[in-house]
Design an enzyme around this catalytic site. Structure first.
Site, mmCIF file in Angstrom:
data_model
loop_
_atom_site.group_PDB
_atom_site.id
_atom_site.type_symbol
_atom_site.label_atom_id
_atom_site.label_comp_id
_atom_site.label_asym_id
_atom_site.label_seq_id
_atom_site.Cartn_x
_atom_site.Cartn_y
_atom_site.Cartn_z
ATOM 1 N N ASP A 69 -13.663 7.354 -0.185
ATOM 2 C CA ASP A 69 -13.435 6.910 -1.569
ATOM 3 C C ASP A 69 -14.314 7.711 -2.523
ATOM 4 O OD1 ASP A 69 -11.494 4.972 -1.186
ATOM 5 O OD2 ASP A 69 -12.943 3.354 -0.871
ATOM 6 N N GLY B 213 -17.690 -4.196 -8.011
ATOM 7 C CA GLY B 213 -17.301 -4.430 -6.619
ATOM 8 C C GLY B 213 -17.413 -3.150 -5.804
ATOM 9 N N TYR C 90 -3.552 1.638 -9.264
ATOM 10 C CA TYR C 90 -2.437 2.587 -9.167
ATOM 11 C C TYR C 90 -1.068 1.910 -9.081
ATOM 12 C CZ TYR C 90 -3.154 1.525 -4.240
ATOM 13 O OH TYR C 90 -3.336 0.866 -3.059
ATOM 14 N N SER D 34 -0.467 4.038 1.135
ATOM 15 C CA SER D 34 -1.033 4.900 2.180
ATOM 16 C C SER D 34 -0.016 5.234 3.288
ATOM 17 C CB SER D 34 -2.286 4.258 2.775
ATOM 18 O OG SER D 34 -3.290 4.207 1.792
ATOM 19 N N SER E 110 0.823 -1.208 0.000
ATOM 20 C CA SER E 110 0.000 0.000 0.000
ATOM 21 C C SER E 110 0.860 1.262 0.000
ATOM 22 C CB SER E 110 -0.891 0.007 1.244
ATOM 23 O OG SER E 110 -1.500 1.269 1.363
ATOM 24 N N GLY F 84 -5.011 5.809 -11.026
ATOM 25 C CA GLY F 84 -5.617 5.566 -9.718
ATOM 26 C C GLY F 84 -4.940 6.282 -8.565
ATOM 27 N N LYS G 279 -14.030 -3.523 4.073
ATOM 28 C CA LYS G 279 -14.764 -2.250 4.030
ATOM 29 C C LYS G 279 -16.230 -2.386 4.448
ATOM 30 C CE LYS G 279 -11.961 0.221 0.621
ATOM 31 N NZ LYS G 279 -11.892 0.904 -0.653
HETATM 32 P P1 NAP Z 1 -13.716 -5.873 -5.463
HETATM 33 O O1 NAP Z 1 -14.776 -5.416 -4.540
HETATM 34 O O2 NAP Z 1 -13.050 -7.184 -5.244
HETATM 35 O O3 NAP Z 1 -14.384 -5.889 -6.947
HETATM 36 C C1 NAP Z 1 -13.632 -6.256 -8.066
HETATM 37 C C2 NAP Z 1 -14.527 -6.183 -9.302
HETATM 38 O O4 NAP Z 1 -13.684 -6.456 -10.412
HETATM 39 C C3 NAP Z 1 -15.643 -7.239 -9.310
HETATM 40 O O5 NAP Z 1 -16.796 -6.680 -9.848
HETATM 41 C C4 NAP Z 1 -15.071 -8.316 -10.223
HETATM 42 O O6 NAP Z 1 -16.035 -9.001 -10.956
HETATM 43 C C5 NAP Z 1 -14.284 -7.490 -11.197
HETATM 44 N N1 NAP Z 1 -13.240 -8.273 -11.843
HETATM 45 C C6 NAP Z 1 -12.174 -8.857 -11.259
HETATM 46 N N2 NAP Z 1 -11.434 -9.491 -12.192
HETATM 47 C C7 NAP Z 1 -12.068 -9.295 -13.383
HETATM 48 C C8 NAP Z 1 -11.809 -9.714 -14.711
HETATM 49 N N3 NAP Z 1 -10.731 -10.446 -15.014
HETATM 50 N N4 NAP Z 1 -12.675 -9.347 -15.684
HETATM 51 C C9 NAP Z 1 -13.759 -8.606 -15.397
HETATM 52 N N5 NAP Z 1 -14.059 -8.171 -14.152
HETATM 53 C C10 NAP Z 1 -13.220 -8.527 -13.171
HETATM 54 O O7 NAP Z 1 -12.538 -4.813 -5.559
HETATM 55 P P2 NAP Z 1 -12.644 -3.234 -5.354
HETATM 56 O O8 NAP Z 1 -12.439 -2.892 -3.938
HETATM 57 O O9 NAP Z 1 -13.876 -2.785 -6.044
HETATM 58 O O10 NAP Z 1 -11.342 -2.729 -6.126
HETATM 59 C C11 NAP Z 1 -11.246 -2.794 -7.538
HETATM 60 C C12 NAP Z 1 -9.948 -2.132 -7.969
HETATM 61 O O11 NAP Z 1 -9.980 -0.752 -7.672
HETATM 62 C C13 NAP Z 1 -8.724 -2.692 -7.264
HETATM 63 O O12 NAP Z 1 -7.673 -2.816 -8.173
HETATM 64 C C14 NAP Z 1 -8.393 -1.643 -6.233
HETATM 65 O O13 NAP Z 1 -7.015 -1.601 -5.939
HETATM 66 C C15 NAP Z 1 -8.819 -0.393 -6.962
HETATM 67 N N6 NAP Z 1 -9.124 0.678 -6.006
HETATM 68 C C16 NAP Z 1 -8.405 1.814 -6.096
HETATM 69 C C17 NAP Z 1 -8.650 2.848 -5.239
HETATM 70 C C18 NAP Z 1 -7.856 4.101 -5.364
HETATM 71 O O14 NAP Z 1 -7.850 4.886 -4.422
HETATM 72 N N7 NAP Z 1 -7.195 4.322 -6.473
HETATM 73 C C19 NAP Z 1 -9.649 2.740 -4.262
HETATM 74 C C20 NAP Z 1 -10.407 1.568 -4.209
HETATM 75 C C21 NAP Z 1 -10.120 0.529 -5.095
HETATM 76 P P3 NAP Z 1 -16.882 -10.228 -10.342
HETATM 77 O O15 NAP Z 1 -17.906 -9.570 -9.455
HETATM 78 O O16 NAP Z 1 -17.455 -10.862 -11.559
HETATM 79 O O17 NAP Z 1 -15.924 -11.095 -9.610
#
Ligand code: NAP
Length: 519
Positions: A345, A371, A457, A255, A253, A478, A309
């Site tokens: 967020d 997600g 990111y 952070s 991370s 990101g 979360k």
């Molecule tokens: P999450 O709750 O686990 O959700 C992941 C989502 O991605 C789910 O809908 C999943 O689909 C989908 N997914 C995963 N692999 C996939 C693939 N190969 N093809 C299509 N869809 C796929 O994760 P999250 O917390 O939402 O985080 C998602 C991303 O955002 C992460 O990389 C995280 O690091 C990033 N993020 C960044 C920040 C920032 O501050 N920049 C903040 C939060 C999150 P299914 O439902 O079908 O499994």
């Protein structure tokens, strides 16, 4: 020894005796104490090493610890007790001021022999015990046996698999303080990092830091530079406000560098530590909640990341309307005996987007994924008056997410985003590792889109962003959302505006260092 408030010991691990003097000099430039891990020497190098050390000790007053760790306690070469005993006897006469790190079995043996006339300067002995697999349930008994020996300093290093397992390690330090014993207590592994950072401010004799990223001698060991410059361990004390990131994993991370740089720039007596947490209810109840926590520490707030979360909500005394609407808390403020939950967020996602596009009213936005991040992004965009559509790999399975947001879901396969103003990647696809070369949108799909926003990111530059740029889109990485949500957290925790430039610089430096390390 130098007189810094927190003492750091840097281990030196070389195979050839001739490398020792240079390696000691490099380590001494980083820390007060240098540990010579003699077990790393090739077998035929131990004799030459003794000659070099004899000459070196006669001319240097550098604080040094000599260690010959047996294989079963994480060492490299010797496990035979008799061979270790003989080696130590040949070492003890040569070193004027060095401390000796002897494992408990050897200490007990030497102590028994001492009764029959052997003379050991126990004021220079660290009695140590290591467990690289777990935190043993009989930690107090082990301490008791060590404390009953004539050794001056006690060292216990055990492997924590969950942040909660740092509790017994902190208790050892408290006990040692009560009993006026000099003690080093470490929980190894990612889950134990808080002990490495906080132990000196809680009375530990010292903490260990590596020379650089590739020379760590134990899991979870941070570099001496990071301990000193990022975590500022010299200025930590009982008044220091403690913040941290609870999630699993948290190792990579950004952070911690972002918030620690923010605290330093604002002159706030605070530190931010990664807490690798498996059982978040346990962690919140036994370590965080002011009414029930078992540790006397000044924990004032937490960031929350995957997978906790949503799970943290039931343990909190109050949550904000936004967190309630999104169904996720990424920030906890601990104040006046209560724990309050927020979601930054949402504003973190919007902040860079509005800087680029201004008003989002009526903007057509596609979000890939369904997600937690997609929910926060979708909710934020809807609040701003944007039109939102989710693109997912399984339309049937995402009905809950889209129903909560009252937006439509479409299949990602063969989607064209022409006509959308913004396309957001809210999946982990493109993240460093196995998914790094993948993207869920390519050049053809991006044509006609105004802006592509990747929430990933790490790495800074993803394939999603590269393809979008070739298609003529503006891009956002990101790291901007990460900074945006961190800025809001900082305000909630401190009541102050942080220096965003300092935070961005820290984030970019750490991200670039991680990119370089990964190769
Ligand atoms: P999450 O709750 O686990 O959700 C992941 C989502 O991605 C789910 O809908 C999943 O689909 C989908 N997914 C995963 N692999 C996939 C693939 N190969 N093809 C299509 N869809 C796929 O994760 P999250 O917390 O939402 O985080 C998602 C991303 O955002 C992460 O990389 C995280 O690091 C990033 N993020 C960044 C920040 C920032 O501050 N920049 C903040 C939060 C999150 P299914 O439902 O079908 O499994």
């Amino acid at each position: 020894m130098k007189n810094s408030p927190a003492r750091i010991c840097v281990p030196v691990c070389v195979e050839r005796a001739s490398e020792l003097p240079d390696a000691i000099t490099r380590a001494a430039a980083k820390a007060e104490v240098v540990e010579l891990r003699l077990d790393y020497l090739a077998k035929d190098q131990r004799g030459p090493a003794l000659s070099i050390l004899r000459a070196w000790f006669s001319s240097s007053d550098q604080a040094v610890i000599l260690t010959l760790r047996p294989a079963e306690q994480g060492g490299q070469t010797i496990s035979d007790e008799e061979a270790r005993r003989r080696f130590w006897i040949s070492l003890m006469d040569l070193s004027g001021h060095a401390l000796f790190d002897l494992e408990l079995d050897l200490v007990l043996r030497f102590a028994a022999e001492a009764e029959h006339g052997s003379s050991i300067d126990w004021g220079r002995v660290i009695c140590s015990h290591h467990d690289f697999h777990s935190v043993p349930s009989d930690l107090d008994d082990i301490y008791q046996r060590m404390a009953a020996t004539p050794a001056r300093i006690l060292k216990i290093a055990v492997a924590a698999n969950d942040a909660i397992e740092c509790l017994p390690v902190f208790r050892l330090l408290e006990r040692a303080q009560r009993e006026s014993r000099e003690m080093i207590a470490i929980a190894m592994g990612q889950a134990g990092i808080m002990t490495r950072v906080l132990a000196p401010s809680r009375g530990a004799f010292m903490t260990y830091g590596s020379l650089d990223d590739i020379n760590a001698t134990a899991p979870g060991q941070l570099t001496a530079k990071v301990l000193r410059e990022a975590f500022r361990i010299d200025s930590l004390n009982h008044e220091t406000e403690i913040f941290g990131l609870t999630g699993n994993p948290v190792g990579h991370s950004l952070s911690p560098p972002i918030h620690n740089a923010g605290f330093a720039a604002a002159g706030v007596n605070a530190v931010y530590i990664p807490f690798e947490v498996l059982e978040v209810d346990q962690f919140l109840g036994r370590m965080a909640c002011p009414r029930t926590r078992e540790l006397d520490w000044n924990l004032c707030g937490l960031s929350v990341t995957a997978p906790h979360k949503a799970a943290v909500i039931k343990s909190l005394d109050w949550i904000s309307e936004t967190a309630q609407a999104v169904g996720a808390v990424n920030t906890i403020v601990i104040r006046e005996n209560e724990m309050h939950g927020y979601n930054t967020d949402v504003s973190g996602f919007l902040w860079p987007l509005k800087q680029k596009l201004g008003s989002l009213r009526g903007a057509r936005c596609a979000i890939i994924g369904a997600g937690g991040a997609a929910r926060a992004a979708g909710w934020a965009l809807r609040e701003e008056g944007a039109e939102v559509a989710l693109f997912v790999r399984d339309v049937g399975r995402t009905s809950n997410a889209s129903a909560g947001l009252t937006v439509k879901s479409f299949s990602i396969s063969a989607a064209s985003f022409a006509g959308f103003d913004v396309v957001v990647n809210a999946t982990p696809v493109g993240t460093r590792g196995a998914l790094e070369d993948q993207t869920l949108a390519n050049i053809d799909q991006f044509r006609g889109v105004r802006l592509a926003y990747d929430l990933v990111y790490n790495p800074l530059e993803t394939r999603f962003l590269r393809e979008a740029r070739v298609a003529g889109c503006e891009t956002l990485g990101g790291i901007e959302m990460l900074l945006g949500q961190a800025v809001e957290q900082f305000k909630l925790w401190t009541g102050k505006d942080p220096d965003v430039r300092v935070m961005r610089r820290a984030a970019l430096q750490s991200a670039i260092a991680a990119d370089e390390l990964s190769g």
